[in-house]
Motif scaffolding. Structure first.
Motif, PDB file in Angstrom:
ATOM      1  N   GLN A  20       9.820 -79.117  -8.096  1.00 23.69           N
ATOM      2  CA  GLN A  20      10.129 -80.282  -8.917  1.00 23.69           C
ATOM      3  C   GLN A  20       8.896 -80.730  -9.696  1.00 23.69           C
ATOM      4  N   LEU A  21       9.008 -80.755 -11.019  1.00 21.51           N
ATOM      5  CA  LEU A  21       7.928 -81.234 -11.872  1.00 21.51           C
ATOM      6  C   LEU A  21       8.560 -81.975 -13.051  1.00 21.51           C
ATOM      7  N   ALA A  22       8.600 -83.293 -12.954  1.00 14.41           N
ATOM      8  CA  ALA A  22       9.283 -84.092 -13.970  1.00 14.41           C
ATOM      9  C   ALA A  22       8.643 -83.932 -15.338  1.00 14.41           C
ATOM     10  N   GLU A  23       7.303 -83.958 -15.390  1.00 15.20           N
ATOM     11  CA  GLU A  23       6.585 -83.795 -16.652  1.00 15.20           C
ATOM     12  C   GLU A  23       5.481 -82.766 -16.496  1.00 15.20           C
ATOM     13  N   ARG A  24       5.182 -82.086 -17.590  1.00 10.67           N
ATOM     14  CA  ARG A  24       4.092 -81.108 -17.594  1.00 10.67           C
ATOM     15  C   ARG A  24       3.194 -81.374 -18.799  1.00 10.67           C
ATOM     16  N   HIS A  25       1.884 -81.497 -18.534  1.00 10.10           N
ATOM     17  CA  HIS A  25       0.928 -81.722 -19.608  1.00 10.10           C
ATOM     18  C   HIS A  25      -0.202 -80.697 -19.604  1.00 10.10           C
ATOM     19  N   SER A  26      -0.331 -79.965 -18.494  1.00  2.47           N
ATOM     20  CA  SER A  26      -1.328 -78.902 -18.415  1.00  2.47           C
ATOM     21  C   SER A  26      -0.918 -77.925 -17.331  1.00  2.47           C
ATOM     22  N   ALA A  27      -1.572 -76.773 -17.313  1.00  2.00           N
ATOM     23  CA  ALA A  27      -1.276 -75.762 -16.294  1.00  2.00           C
ATOM     24  C   ALA A  27      -1.511 -76.308 -14.894  1.00  2.00           C
ATOM     25  N   ALA A  28      -2.450 -77.228 -14.772  1.00  3.39           N
ATOM     26  CA  ALA A  28      -2.770 -77.785 -13.460  1.00  3.39           C
ATOM     27  C   ALA A  28      -1.585 -78.527 -12.857  1.00  3.39           C
TER      28      ALA A  28
END
Length: 285
Positions: free
Chosen positions: A267-275
């Motif tokens: 679960q990842l609601a938002e992604r802004h970087s590979a980290a």
């Protein structure tokens, strides 16, 4: 089938149709509320949800990043379609059809909007020069399968998936009708993959990226819980292809972006970087 329906001369919406998505369905288009979409620091701004159509784009972006295309860095913001986020004024400005995914390219002075998942895949492939063969014959075959998917998946999702998994009541006729079509489509894929590693031929491409989130997830039983019902194991070539693509690290990364259900590690609601993805996947048992 009981409860036969006689259509009126002119249809009107008198009540919700029922089912999981009934509250958001209406016979008109356009914004229903005002909201400005967030804009992150990366060149590409994605507004989506990790449905099969959403997974197409996040997998594509992760593939491009793995190929060293730094310009494919992206911010991915959650659009909760169950709560009607796709009807905000900001989202409708990008996609007047109010369907995820929607992409805004801010790499130039004037942002470019791209909507419809197949169009986004083609846009990214052409912009960055990857995952779409260069020679005319193989490129055309790849495009054949990309457009096959765009025309076929609605029968799988809006047809079979809806009546088998989401409709408030189960009726034999629509389930049989769309099961027959879904199995026919699986047979088309199985015969193509009998003598080809990938849909376009020997090269992994946007045709596979588009098709796997739908048909791969179905045969692997990660959507609709219908693999046994469809006798998915009998489509041995589709199963081989689905398992092979599932093992790609880029697919494992892309499939969890904008996902808000399932295990904690997916679960990842938002992604802004590979980290962001790394942190979630580190929780996988």
């Amino acid at each position: 089938m009981t409860n036969q329906y006689t259509p009126p001369k002119v249809w009107t919406m008198d009540s919700e149709s029922g089912g999981q998505w009934a509250s958001i369905n209406r016979p008109d288009s356009g914004a229903r509320h005002e909201k400005t979409l967030a804009v992150g620091a990366n060149p590409l701004q994605l507004h989506s949800l990790a449905t099969p159509n959403g997974q197409k784009v996040t997998i594509m972006l992760e593939e491009l990043l793995a190929l060293g295309v730094k310009e494919a860095e992206y911010d991915a913001y959650l659009i909760n379609i169950g709560e009607g986020d796709q009807f905000s004024s900001g989202f409708v400005d990008i996609n007047p059809n109010s369907k995820i995914p929607a992409l805004s390219d801010h790499s130039s002075d004037t942002p470019i909007r791209v909507f419809e998942s197949g169009a986004i895949l083609l846009y990214l492939a052409e912009k960055f020069g990857h995952l779409l063969p260069k020679d005319l014959v193989t490129r055309t075959e790849t495009m054949n399968w990309l457009f096959w998917l765009q025309g076929s998946a609605p029968y799988l999702g809006g047809g079979f998936g809806h009546f088998y998994a989401y409709a408030p009541e189960k009726y034999e006729y629509p389930i049989n009708r769309f099961t027959m079509e879904t199995k026919r489509q699986l047979d088309v894929l199985d015969k193509r993959l009998a003598n080809n590693q990938y849909l376009g031929g020997s090269e992994y491409s946007i045709a596979d990226i588009a098709t796997w989130p739908w048909y791969g997830n179905v045969v692997l039983n990660t959507v609709y819980e219908a693999a046994e019902f469809l006798d998915a194991a009998s489509y041995t070539n589709v199963m081989r292809w689905a398992k092979e693509i599932e093992q790609r690290p880029t697919v494992q990364r892309g499939r969890i972006v904008n996902r808000v259900w399932g295990e904690e590690w997916e679960q990842l609601a938002e992604r802004h970087s590979a980290a962001d993805i790394d942190a979630v996947l580190s929780k996988k048992p």
